[in-house]
Design a protein around this motif. Structure first.
Motif, PDB file in Angstrom:
ATOM      1  N   MET A 266       0.824  -1.206   0.000  1.00 22.17           N
ATOM      2  CA  MET A 266       0.000   0.000   0.000  1.00 22.17           C
ATOM      3  C   MET A 266       0.862   1.261   0.000  1.00 22.17           C
ATOM      4  N   VAL A 267       1.941   1.261   0.784  1.00 24.51           N
ATOM      5  CA  VAL A 267       2.829   2.435   0.817  1.00 24.51           C
ATOM      6  C   VAL A 267       3.508   2.624  -0.532  1.00 24.51           C
ATOM      7  N   ALA A 268       4.072   1.538  -1.062  1.00 25.16           N
ATOM      8  CA  ALA A 268       4.805   1.634  -2.328  1.00 25.16           C
ATOM      9  C   ALA A 268       3.876   1.980  -3.488  1.00 25.16           C
ATOM     10  N   SER A 269       2.672   1.408  -3.503  1.00 25.36           N
ATOM     11  CA  SER A 269       1.743   1.702  -4.597  1.00 25.36           C
ATOM     12  C   SER A 269       1.264   3.144  -4.526  1.00 25.36           C
ATOM     13  N   GLY A 270       0.996   3.631  -3.326  1.00 27.73           N
ATOM     14  CA  GLY A 270       0.592   5.025  -3.187  1.00 27.73           C
ATOM     15  C   GLY A 270       1.669   5.969  -3.665  1.00 27.73           C
ATOM     16  N   LEU A 271       2.912   5.675  -3.302  1.00 27.01           N
ATOM     17  CA  LEU A 271       4.037   6.526  -3.709  1.00 27.01           C
ATOM     18  C   LEU A 271       4.225   6.514  -5.222  1.00 27.01           C
TER      19      LEU A 271
ATOM     20  N   SER B 235       0.246  10.672  -0.333  1.00 17.37           N
ATOM     21  CA  SER B 235      -0.200   9.367  -0.836  1.00 17.37           C
ATOM     22  C   SER B 235       0.523   8.226  -0.136  1.00 17.37           C
ATOM     23  N   ALA B 236       1.831   8.383   0.067  1.00 18.67           N
ATOM     24  CA  ALA B 236       2.583   7.355   0.788  1.00 18.67           C
ATOM     25  C   ALA B 236       2.115   7.250   2.231  1.00 18.67           C
ATOM     26  N   PHE B 237       1.841   8.404   2.850  1.00 17.34           N
ATOM     27  CA  PHE B 237       1.376   8.397   4.241  1.00 17.34           C
ATOM     28  C   PHE B 237      -0.017   7.782   4.345  1.00 17.34           C
ATOM     29  N   ASP B 238      -0.867   8.064   3.376  1.00 17.36           N
ATOM     30  CA  ASP B 238      -2.197   7.455   3.355  1.00 17.36           C
ATOM     31  C   ASP B 238      -2.086   5.938   3.238  1.00 17.36           C
ATOM     32  N   GLY B 239      -1.195   5.462   2.353  1.00 21.17           N
ATOM     33  CA  GLY B 239      -0.987   4.021   2.241  1.00 21.17           C
ATOM     34  C   GLY B 239      -0.474   3.412   3.532  1.00 21.17           C
TER      35      GLY B 239
END
Length: 235
Positions: A58-63, A136-140
């Protein structure tokens, strides 16, 4: 004289964290990802491993999706997002097979199936494709932390009732550094098989969702009383 930074909306980091962990929790609020949730949470250890793997994706995909959002046309955004998520899941799958092989054998097919997790694609479409990289990374991260929290709570609940232990075999599955998590809460416990079978997962999830609704109701009532008191003082 105004600048571009003056017109950009400020990121509400606190709201993102609150939504991801509680208010818009993948399971508690959205009722998504129930298949891996119920399948792998026979123990808290399995839930933690699955949650960390999903959080990494989720973090990597958001980033990544936030980085390419201006390069992807609306017509092909969904296939591109799925392709990005699939690549990331494959990398996580290979990494777990290499460094956490015992946990990888237990979680099995459910690691590749992270690709089909609607929550990941949903956040990519609704948030990462519309917001800056950092947000986006923080949201993930917060969505992943909220999902991991749910997996661990459900897994722990089922493990305690089913086996009388908590984080059993954490050192074998997650490395010796996690041995401090292993606890035997009920010595010489004969076990309760239903709790660690799929029907037990549904029952435990129902109790947890009911508890969450109760907490939300109490919070809302307390806020109403607080607002009413503030209005009375103001008048």
């Amino acid at each position: 004289m105004s600048t571009d930074t003056d017109t950009k909306p400020k990121t509400n980091w606190g709201q993102i964290a609150a939504d991801g962990f509680w208010g818009n929790n993948v399971v508690f609020a959205q009722l998504l990802a129930l298949c891996p949730l119920l399948a792998v949470t026979g123990t808290a250890t399995n839930g933690l491993g699955m949650g960390l793997a999903t959080t990494a994706v989720m973090v990597a995909s958001g980033l990544l999706i936030a980085l390419i959002r201006n390069l992807v046309t609306p017509e092909v955004r969904i296939p591109i997002f799925i392709l990005v998520i699939a690549v990331l899941v494959t990398l996580v799958d290979l990494a777990m097979n290499a460094w956490l092989h015992d946990l990888h054998k237990i979680l099995g097919l459910f690691i590749p199936l992270i690709v089909t997790n609607c929550a990941i694609l949903g956040r990519a479409e609704s948030f990462a494709s519309r917001n800056p990289v950092g947000a986006s990374a923080f949201d993930g991260l917060m969505m992943g932390v909220g999902f991991t929290f749910t997996l661990v709570v459900l897994g722990g609940f089922r493990e305690i009732i089913g086996s009388g232990t908590l984080f059993a075999n954490a050192s074998l599955l997650l490395g010796q550094g996690m041995s401090f998590l292993e606890m035997t809460l009920i010595p010489d416990y004969r076990g309760f098989l239903l709790a660690i079978l799929p029907p037990g997962g549904f029952i435990a999830l129902g109790f947890i969702l009911a508890g969450k609704r109760l907490i939300d109701t109490r919070i809302a009532e307390a806020k109403k009383r607080q607002d009413a008191g503030a209005q009375a003082l103001a008048s």
